[in-house]
Each structure stands twice: as C-alpha cells, then as structure tokens.
Enzyme design. Structure first.
Site, PDB file in Angstrom:
ATOM      1  N   GLY A  71       0.725  -1.190   0.275  1.00 23.80           N
ATOM      2  CA  GLY A  71      -0.416   0.229  -0.592  1.00 23.80           C
ATOM      3  C   GLY A  71       0.831   1.050   0.200  1.00 23.80           C
ATOM      4  N   PRO A  72       0.417   2.119  -0.016  1.00 22.84           N
ATOM      5  CA  PRO A  72       1.198   3.591   0.051  1.00 22.84           C
ATOM      6  C   PRO A  72       1.445   4.045   1.040  1.00 22.84           C
ATOM      7  CG  PRO A  72      -1.212   3.595  -0.512  1.00 22.84           C
ATOM      8  CD  PRO A  72      -0.967   2.270  -1.103  1.00 22.84           C
ATOM      9  N   GLY A  73       1.999   4.604   1.081  1.00 20.22           N
ATOM     10  CA  GLY A  73       2.621   5.991   2.339  1.00 20.22           C
ATOM     11  C   GLY A  73       3.509   5.143   3.155  1.00 20.22           C
ATOM     12  N   CYS A 114       5.375  -5.784   0.946  1.00 19.58           N
ATOM     13  CA  CYS A 114       5.328  -4.724   1.068  1.00 19.58           C
ATOM     14  C   CYS A 114       5.719  -4.315   2.194  1.00 19.58           C
ATOM     15  CB  CYS A 114       5.087  -4.103  -0.266  1.00 19.58           C
ATOM     16  SG  CYS A 114       5.847  -2.486  -0.607  1.00 19.58           S
ATOM     17  N   GLN A 152       6.333  -3.736   7.014  1.00 24.47           N
ATOM     18  CA  GLN A 152       6.777  -2.594   7.502  1.00 24.47           C
ATOM     19  C   GLN A 152       5.816  -2.644   8.101  1.00 24.47           C
ATOM     20  OE1 GLN A 152       6.501   0.330   4.292  1.00 24.47           O
ATOM     21  NE2 GLN A 152       7.798   0.289   3.172  1.00 24.47           N
ATOM     22  N   SER A 197       9.916   2.825  -1.775  1.00 18.38           N
ATOM     23  CA  SER A 197      11.086   3.805  -1.408  1.00 18.38           C
ATOM     24  C   SER A 197      11.215   3.089   0.170  1.00 18.38           C
ATOM     25  CB  SER A 197      10.720   4.940  -1.453  1.00 18.38           C
ATOM     26  OG  SER A 197       9.703   4.960  -1.301  1.00 18.38           O
ATOM     27  N   LEU A 198      10.563   2.625   1.490  1.00 13.05           N
ATOM     28  CA  LEU A 198      11.276   2.928   2.103  1.00 13.05           C
ATOM     29  C   LEU A 198      11.761   1.277   2.563  1.00 13.05           C
ATOM     30  CD1 LEU A 198       7.632   4.526   3.872  1.00 13.05           C
ATOM     31  CD2 LEU A 198      10.174   5.112   3.557  1.00 13.05           C
ATOM     32  N   HIS A 218       7.194  -7.679  -4.112  1.00 14.82           N
ATOM     33  CA  HIS A 218       6.648  -8.600  -5.099  1.00 14.82           C
ATOM     34  C   HIS A 218       5.855  -9.559  -5.176  1.00 14.82           C
ATOM     35  CE1 HIS A 218       3.514  -4.430  -4.849  1.00 14.82           C
ATOM     36  NE2 HIS A 218       4.910  -4.381  -4.024  1.00 14.82           N
ATOM     37  N   GLU A 269       3.503 -11.500  -6.434  1.00 14.78           N
ATOM     38  CA  GLU A 269       2.589 -11.907  -7.413  1.00 14.78           C
ATOM     39  C   GLU A 269       2.770 -11.115  -8.617  1.00 14.78           C
ATOM     40  OE1 GLU A 269       1.785  -7.863  -6.247  1.00 14.78           O
ATOM     41  OE2 GLU A 269       2.368  -9.063  -5.250  1.00 14.78           O
TER      42      GLU A 269
END
EC number: 4.1.3.27
Length: 768
Positions: A74-76, A102, A106, A152-153, A197, A199
């Site tokens: 997910g984003p953020g 991802c 985190q 990016s994280l 990822h 998938e």
C-alpha cells in the site's frame, strides 16, 4: 523486436490447486494496493476474504476467526496509512500464521519495535537479485532469484528488534556494497514478511512463496514443525553478512512481556473512547490531574534516602506476592510513612496491575499536604502510554533503555517532558548508563536485576555511580530488602531506593520503612492528641458570642437559614462578627506551635483541615446555610466576614471548591462521600436538620469512624455539658477521630442560650 531480457514468470495458463482445508478462511487486509493478490492465493487453494484497512474493526476481524492473515502492499507509511493492519498483526501474532508484503512487512517491523526509512533509491517495477536464507517462504527455492520491487522505504538494520531476523536482502544499485532488507521473520512466531512483490510477473517462484505460507496452520514455527534455531537442510544461500540474522535465543521474559503489551496496546488504540485522538482531546480539555515535579519531590524526604515505594501484586521472578492488595489503600500507607514516590505497576498479565490502579492511587492521595509523586511502572514503547499515564494522574513514567532504540528513547523522553513529566530512565549496564547520561536524564534508575536472566546484583548501582554527573539523581532499583542493603548506597551518593516486594509483605509498613532507611518512625508526621474543637452553634447575641470565646470556644456558629428559629438578621450577624474578630482567645487556650513534622512529610487532609480551623489567636465565625443559592452564600460570606461556611443541606459536594473559605459539611450516618478528601474541610455528623437535640446512635457512629483511618469529624446531635465527655470516651480509640464537637440546643434553657451551660460545655470538652 529486440529482446528486453525480462522474463515473464506469471502463470499464463494457471491450474488451480486443490482446495486447502487448512486455508479455508484467509483474511487479506487490503492497504489500497492489493492488485490481484486474492487471485494468487485462490490459485494455491485458499479461500480468501478481502477487507479494506479502514472498513473493518479489529473486533469484527477477530469475530471472523481467520485461518491465516495476509497484509497487502500500500502507499504511504506503515504507522500512518495502514489502518487496522498493525493492530491485526499485534493481536493475531502467535495465534495464526501472518504474511506481510511491502507495506505489510513494514507493519510487521514497526509492530515489534523496529523502524522503516528511505532506502536511498526509489524502485517501482524494477527487478533485483535476491539473497535469502532458504527458510519459511523461501523453503525449496534456488540460492538466488529475481524479484520485483515497488518501494522507497524499508526496514533499517540498526532498529530490527531481537525477536526478528532478516531473512533476505538485495544490494543497492549504487556500488556501495550496502544492502536493503527484503525479508524479515519472527524467530518464534509464524510471522513473516517480504518487501518485494511475489505476485509480480517479473518475480520468480512467487506462487511457491505463497504456497509455503499457506501450508502453515499454527501461530508459531514450532507448532508448524519448523525449527529455525538449527540450520535448515534446504538452505541454498545465506543472506549477506550485512543482514545476517542475529543469533537466535530463547525469547526472554522481557521480550515476551513487550510483545504482549504491544499487542494489547494496539488493540486498545482501536477502541472508541481510548483511541489516541480521544486521549489527546481529553488532555486538550485540561482533564489531566495536577502534577508535582518528580525530581523536586525525590529530593524531599524525612529520611537520609528518599523512598520510592512500589505497589506490586506479582512479578515474573517471584510469582504472586499480594494478590488481594488494594492499591489506593497501600498508597496511603506509603504516603503517611514518608514515601517520596509511589511506583504503580500497571502491567496486567505478569504483574497483575492496571492503569485503573494508578488512577485510584492518584485519587487516594488527593488532599495530602505534600503528596508523593506517582510513577507509572510499565513497559513503555509508545507516546500513547505516556499520555494515558498523564491523564490517569502520573507524575512520571519509566523508560527502559534496554528495550528501546536510542531514537525511540529520545523521542519518548522528550514527549514525556512536553507533558510536564521528567521520566525515570532505567539502566543496567555501563553502555546503557552512557545513553541515559547523554540523553540528559535528570533521574536515572539503576536496576540491580538483569532483565534477561532476572538475577539480582546489588553492586550494579555502585559500579555505575562514577559515570553520573553530581546533579543527576540516581535511584537503586530492585532486590532491596533490609537496612544492610542500603548502607553502602548512602555513602556512594545514591539519592533514592525503590522497594516493592519487601514493602508489600511488611506487617508494619511505617516501622519497616523507618528501619530500612536508618531513621525513626518519629520522622514522619505523628499527630499529637489535642482536645476537640468546640463549636457553639445557633449564636444569636453578642453576649453569647463573648461568653463562648472567653470560655475557650474555637468556632462561633450563626444560622443564616431563613425561617429557622435560630436565624439571625444581618445587622445582628455583623455585630457578632465584630465581637468574634476583636476578642482574643483566653490565656492558655492558644495552641502550641506544631513541632516534629518535617517539611517533606505528607499530612492527612482532615488532620490539616483541623489545624486550619484551630486559629492560633481568636475564634472563627461560621455561617450555617441550608439549600440556599451559591450566589447568596458567597454574598453573605463577604458581607459578614465569615471565616468558615457550613453547608447543612443537600448542596453539591463540589461547592466546597467554589467557596473561598473552609467548608464544614453536614452528613447523616448513611450518607456517602463523608470521607472524600479535598472538598469539605471537615464533615459534621448530625441527625436530621440539626438543632433537634437528637442523639446519634453510638454504634453507627463507631462504624462510620472505623471505615477510614484518615477520617476526622465534628460530632453533633444531642450533646450537652453532661454527656459530651462520656459520648466521646465511649468511642474508645475511634474517639481520636472526633476532632470537634458541635452544640446548639444542649446549651440552651427555655429556647435561649444559657451562658452558664456554654461555659460548662467548653470546660467539659477541654477535659478530654
């Protein structure tokens, strides 16, 4: 068309695997970026239900009884944009298998105490070569394989907690030979994550990774027949030296407690009324109780060393200590015995405490003249716990260096200070002491107990003293049980000691504390026996007021209730007021100057109030009101110069804080809140509306007095010169709690005040 070199690893003509009974209810938390994940999981035989991260509560998720939990990308940032994901990980860890991808990985890292940060490169749809340890999701895979990255994280090496191990990595593309964490795995619990990822069409063996996860059925690796403390036979490659997993070891009790608390706090933070925003809103409304400065209070003690007295029902090392202990009652004992700080353990599973204990302790100390500071003794890792402590009434919190990264410790330390609470920073080693000193901690506690082995070494504090600036307060924590244990600390400059178990088991708390600290029980406040205050009520003339004062009365009461036979008009009340304020107490009636009460001692609220009502040079004027408006009471107090207000009806208890002079409040024998501190200065026990001459039931009076050792009362109801001494004496030891007596009809003859009876009544009381 030129060959791009990219290989499509997607299942072009996929065959659905047989239904997996062990994956019959996989829950996928969608962080708004799950793409076709449910399809891939279904292809491996799973039955999948997908829920957006902000469209299901933890309670609803628990009720669905998932067989496995998957957290999507997910984003953020995981701490702000993952919705229910982190709370779900905390709750289900150890119960069912969990897989994060991802942002999902985190979330796993941050849930267990690690941090994520920028990697130095932004890769979206780029491939990298993965090195892995061949365990968990990677079981049976080649040494190196291609994967697809959209991030990016990533987790940071320095903050990966001991309970997690790095399972895979890739090298940065900048020729620095540094690597990026691509996978983490809990050492004991069946919780695993990947940063890439699986998938993606450019990731090799993605379906195999999913299949390996879906085979898991238990919440621990051991329960799944996986023993990762030994090198797996299927390991084909090792993670680079920069990301090598830390040596696995048995999960320490401290780590178990921390993991459990993280899960519990994560759940609590999702409950309406207990969410972080709810706590902040309450704090912004100034609902946190008043506080005392922790370092300053530590410097005040009636003993050579300050005492931090702990309320502890149980511990991991000793088991149950005092299961039925009443925290607020214990706190009052500690305060009266001279404790400078009261430590309240709020961890529920191993120590059998709660935040409600702390809240009750704070309430129980209300009204003490110099109450101890209150420490929340807890495994703190989140600002939420600090704010919760402040709202419950804590003056300080514990921060354990061993369990916090320097970054997190610093953040929590400064957040606590922003709420007005200087934390107690706990250390056990020279390295930890250096961190605490560099932090600028004003108060450092040296734990003599190793939190990994739970072994006690009282020399730990002594060995670390030379690292500490002279301005820092050092407290010795744990293992202290007798005077010999503290002798060396006095010589070495230790300023305070924390004692828990020994105090909880002590038969005589005050005597034990005095012996422990090398002082005397006389160091704490001991109230000398004085004859009760004398209140002559229903005064209706200057002559009666003068006679009462010259006889030695302390309080002159005038009735301000319209319609009562003893009510006096304002002009008469003003003349009585002038008499009261102009005639000094007779020679020999001035109370002696209080002696033997150190400034650091905490005097009970009602004892302090009784002192205030015993004016050193003159009697005090009391205006008696009953169910009249507050504005009228305030107006009469100013107009007549009332020294004290007496509320004799059903006025709200809170009015006592709105009236600018001491308040005496009338209570019947069955009324609640008679012993509530910090409102009325003293309760007055009387029958009915008062002034009827009706005696109170002696046995019921005794029962009221015996319920609270700190209660002090003014006794009224049917008293006269002939019976007052006998009634008080029949109460026995409880008679010491009668600090005042009130008379009205008992000093009257034919409805008028009898000056002879007034003098006789005062004389009878002075003989007690």
């Amino acid at each position: 068309m030129a060959d791009s070199g990219l290989v499509d690893h997607s299942p072009h003509h996929p065959t659905k695997a047989a239904q997996l009974n062990t994956a019959s209810n996989v829950i996928l938390i969608d962080n708004y970026d799950s793409f076709t994940w449910n399809v891939y999981l279904v292809l491996e035989g799973a039955t999948v239900n997908v829920f957006r991260n902000d469209q299901i509560t933890l309670e609803e998720l628990i009720a669905k009884k998932p067989t496995q939990l998957v957290i999507s990308p997910g984003p953020g940032h995981p701490e702000t944009d993952a919705g229910i994901s982190s709370a779900a990980i905390q709750y289900f860890s150890g119960k069912i298998p969990i897989f994060g991808v991802c942002m999902g990985q985190q979330c796993i890292i941050t849930c267990f105490g690690g941090k994520v940060d920028v990697t130095g490169e932004i890769l979206h749809g780029k491939t990298s070569a993965l090195k892995h340890d061949g365990k968990g999701a990677y079981e049976g895979l080649p040494d190196s394989l291609a994967l697809t990255r959209y991030h990016s994280l990533a987790g940071t090496h320095a903050t990966i907690p001991d309970c997690l191990e790095v399972s895979s990595s890739v090298q940065l593309t900048d020729d620095s030979n540094k690597d990026v964490i691509m996978g983490v795995r809990h050492k004991k619990l069946a919780v695993e994550g990947v940063q890439f990822h699986p998938e993606s069409i450019l990731t090799e063996y993605g379906r195999t990774m999913f299949r390996n996860f879906l085979k898991l059925t238990a919440g621990t690796w051991e329960g799944n027949g996986k023993h990762f403390d030994e090198q797996s036979n299927t390991t084909k490659a090792t993670v680079s030296s920069n990301t090598a997993p830390k040596t696995d070891k048995k999960l320490s009790i401290l780590e178990r407690i921390y993991d459990h608390r993280r899960a519990a706090v994560a759940v609590q933070k999702t409950i309406p009324s207990q969410r972080p925003a709810d706590l902040q809103a309450a704090y912004d409304l100034n609902l946190a109780p008043p506080q005392v400065p922790f370092p300053a209070r530590l410097r005040q003690s009636p003993y050579p060393l300050s005492l931090m007295a702990e309320i502890k029902r149980a511990s991991p090392s000793k088991g149950m200590i005092a299961e039925n202990a009443c925290a607020p009652a214990q706190a009052r004992q500690y305060a009266k015995a001279g404790a400078s700080v009261i430590s309240v353990l709020t961890e529920p599973e191993w120590f059998k405490g709660s935040i409600d204990d702390l809240r009750a302790v704070r309430q129980s100390l209300e009204g003490l003249t110099n109450r101890p500071a209150i420490l929340r003794k807890e495994f703190v890792f989140d600002e939420y716990q600090i704010l919760e402590a402040r709202l419950a009434g804590a003056d300080t919190v514990l921060l354990i260096v061993k369990m916090l990264s320097v970054e997190l410790l610093t953040r929590l330390y400064h957040y606590s200070r922003s709420l007005g609470m200087e934390p107690l920073v706990e250390v056990n080693t020279p390295e930890e002491m250096k961190i605490a000193v560099d932090l600028g901690a004003e108060v450092i506690g040296v734990n003599n107990r190793d939190l990994t082995s739970f072994e006690v070494d009282l020399g730990t504090t002594s060995r670390l003293m030379d690292q500490v600036p002279s301005s820092t307060i050092v407290c010795a924590l744990s293992g202290i049980s007798g005077p010999k244990d503290v002798e060396a600390y006095k010589k070495e400059g230790v300023k305070a000691i924390l004692v828990g178990e020994a105090l909880m088991r002590a038969a005589d708390t005050a005597a034990f504390i005095a012996e422990l600290l090398g002082g005397s029980s006389q160091n704490v406040s001991k109230e000398s026996r004085s004859s009760p205050l004398v209140k002559i009520c229903g005064t209706r003339s200057e002559e009666a007021a003068r006679a009462a004062i010259e006889a030695g009365a302390d309080l002159i009461g005038i009735i301000m209730v319209q319609g009562r036979t003893r009510c006096v008009p304002d002009d008469v009340a003003l003349r009585i007021s002038q008499v009261v304020k102009s005639i000094p107490k007779p020679a020999g009636q001035t109370p002696p100057t209080s002696r033997g009460t150190p400034a650091a001692a905490s005097v009970e609220y009602f004892d302090h109030s009784a002192r205030i009502l015993r004016h050193p040079s003159r009697a005090l004027l009391v205006g008696v009101f009953q169910n009249q408006p507050l504005d009228y009471i305030l107006s009469q107090q100013q107009k007549l110069g009332l020294d004290v207000v007496q509320l004799h009806g059903s006025e709200p208890l809170e009015w006592a804080k709105l009236i600018p002079v001491p308040v005496i409040r009338k209570f019947g024998l069955d009324e609640p809140a008679i012993a509530r501190r910090a409102y009325h200065s003293l309760p007055l026990l009387d029958s009915g509306v008062g002034g009827t001459g009706e005696l109170l039931d002696q046995s019921r009076v005794q029962n009221v007095l015996d319920k609270d050792s700190g209660l002090r009362v003014i006794l009224a109801g049917g008293l006269d010169p002939t019976n007052v001494a006998g009634i008080v004496q029949k109460l026995g030891e409880s008679g010491r709690k009668v600090v005042g007596v009130d008379v009205s009809s008992g000093v009257e003859s034919d409805g008028a005040q009898d000056l002879g009876k007034i003098r006789a009544f005062v004389q009878a009381v002075r003989g007690l």
